[in-house]
Enzyme design. Structure first.
Site, PDB file in Angstrom:
ATOM      1  N   CYS A  43       0.865  -1.178   0.000  1.00 41.62           N
ATOM      2  CA  CYS A  43       0.000   0.000   0.000  1.00 41.62           C
ATOM      3  C   CYS A  43       0.899   1.225   0.000  1.00 41.62           C
ATOM      4  CB  CYS A  43      -0.914   0.007   1.228  1.00 41.62           C
ATOM      5  SG  CYS A  43      -2.022   1.427   1.291  1.00 41.62           S
TER       6      CYS A  43
ATOM      7  N   CYS B 200      -5.275   6.211  -3.556  1.00 43.05           N
ATOM      8  CA  CYS B 200      -4.551   4.938  -3.588  1.00 43.05           C
ATOM      9  C   CYS B 200      -3.169   5.245  -4.122  1.00 43.05           C
ATOM     10  CB  CYS B 200      -5.270   3.923  -4.470  1.00 43.05           C
ATOM     11  SG  CYS B 200      -4.370   2.352  -4.667  1.00 43.05           S
TER      12      CYS B 200
END
Length: 293
Positions: free
Chosen positions: A88, A231
C-alpha cells in the site's frame, strides 16, 4: 474475553488506516476483527489496518530480512474486509510516520528507512511532500481487459500494471465521465484477474504536460476496500499507464490529483530496471483504545 488494542489512526491524502504495534507478533487479527475495526459506523473506520511487527517475528519477514537485513519492521497490511494485501503506497508512508513518531525507528534527512512488505523490501525517504517510497520495479501485467463500471455506458479497455500489487487503469474522456462513474459498485473486469485488482479511472489534464510534469486526475476502487479517497500504488499505476499511452517524449514526473489531495510519481532507471517512486503527505490523526473480541 475482550482485550484492549491501543491504536493510532493515520491518513495519507484521505486514504486512512488503523495502526498498532505488535513487535513480537502475538496479535493476529482474524478477518472479521479487521472488518469490525474498519467499519465506519460501528468501528473506528478505515480503509485498512497496518500492524507494525518486527520482521523476525512474522513468517513473511524472513524474505524481507534475506533481501535486506536492515528491514527491522514489517508492514502487515489488511484491507478493510480483512483480506491480505501485498503493498500500500499511501499506507507505507503513514506506517513510516507511525514508526518515527513512536520512537520505533529513526530517519534523518537524506537517509533511508527500510520496511518489509509482502511485495518485498521498500525504501522510504523524507520528501518535500512528506515521504517518498521507492515502489521498486513495475511491469505491464494482465493485458488489456475490458472494464465495466456502473453509469459508464460502454465497457472501456484497461491496462494491467503491477507495482507490487495488481492494477487495471482505464482512461476516460473527461471530468464528467469521471464524476458519473459509481464506484460504490465493484467494477467488472473481463477477463477477471486471478487475484483481483485495484481499478483506476483516469482523466488527463489539459494540457497534459506543464513545465515538464504530467498532470492527471484519478478515482479508484480498491480491491477489498471499495472506493477510497486515494490509492498510492494506484496513482503510480495511473501515471505509468498514461505515460505508456502518451508515447515517446512523455515525462517521467507526474502529479496525480485524487479526491483526497495530490501525490507525486517519479520513474527512474536503476541497475535492475526502471523503478517508480511515490511521494505524498502522511499524518497521524488520533490515538485510542479499542476492545476487540
Amino acid at each position: 474475553m475482550p482485550a484492549d488494542l491501543h491504536f493510532t489512526k493515520g491518513q495519507g491524502t484521505g486514504n486512512d488506516f488503523v495502526l498498532f504495534t505488535d513487535a513480537d507478533g502475538q496479535i493476529d487479527l482474524v478477518p472479521t476483527q479487521v472488518a469490525a475495526i474498519c467499519d465506519r459506523h460501528f468501528g473506528v473506520g478505515a480503509d485498512g489496518v497496518l500492524r507494525a511487527v518486527r520482521s523476525e517475528n512474522i513468517p513473511e519477514g524472513a524474505a524481507a530480512l534475506a533481501e535486506d537485513p536492515a528491514a527491522e519492521w514489517f508492514m502487515d497490511y489488511r484491507n478493510a474486509d480483512g483480506s491480505i494485501a501485498e503493498m500500500c503506497g499511501n499506507g507505507i508512508r503513514v506506517f513510516a510516520r507511525y514508526l518515527l513518531d513512536n520512537g520505533l525507528a529513526e530517519l534523518a534527512a537524506g537517509e533511508t528507512l527500510v520496511i518489509g512488505t509482502r511485495a518485498g523490501v521498500r525504501d522510504v525517504q523524507r520528501s518535500k511532500l512528506g515521504f517518498q517510497v521507492d515502489l521498486g520495479r513495475w511491469r505491464l501485467d494482465g493485458g488489456e481487459p475490458l472494464v465495466r463500471a456502473k453509469n459508464l455506458q460502454v465497457p472501456r479497455p484497461g491496462l494491467g500494471i503491477n507495482v507490487g500489487n495488481p492494477h487495471v487503469v482505464v482512461a476516460l474522456a473527461d471530468d464528467d465521465e469521471l464524476a458519473e462513474a459509481d464506484l460504490t459498485f465493484i467494477p467488472h473486469v473481463e477477463p477477471e484477474p486471478e487475484d483481483g485488482a485495484n481499478v483506476e479511472f483516469v482523466v488527463p489534464s489539459e494540457p497534459l504536460v506543464r513545465d515538464g510534469v504530467g498532470h492527471i486526475r484519478m478515482r479508484v476502487h480498491e480491491r477489498g476496500s471499495g472506493e477510497t479517497l486515494s490509492c498510492g500504488t494506484g496513482a503510480a499505476a495511473a501515471a505509468l499507464a498514461t505515460r505508456h499511452w502518451a508515447g515517446a517524449g512523455a515525462p517521467d514526473h507526474w502529479s496525480v490529483a485524487v479526491p483526497g489531495g495530490v501525490v507525486g510519481v517519479r520513474m527512474f532507471p536503476t541497475e535492475d530496471g526502471e523503478h517508480v517512486a511515490l511521494s505524498g503527505p502522511a499524518e497521524l490523526v488520533y490515538e485510542g483504545d479499542l476492545a476487540i473480541a
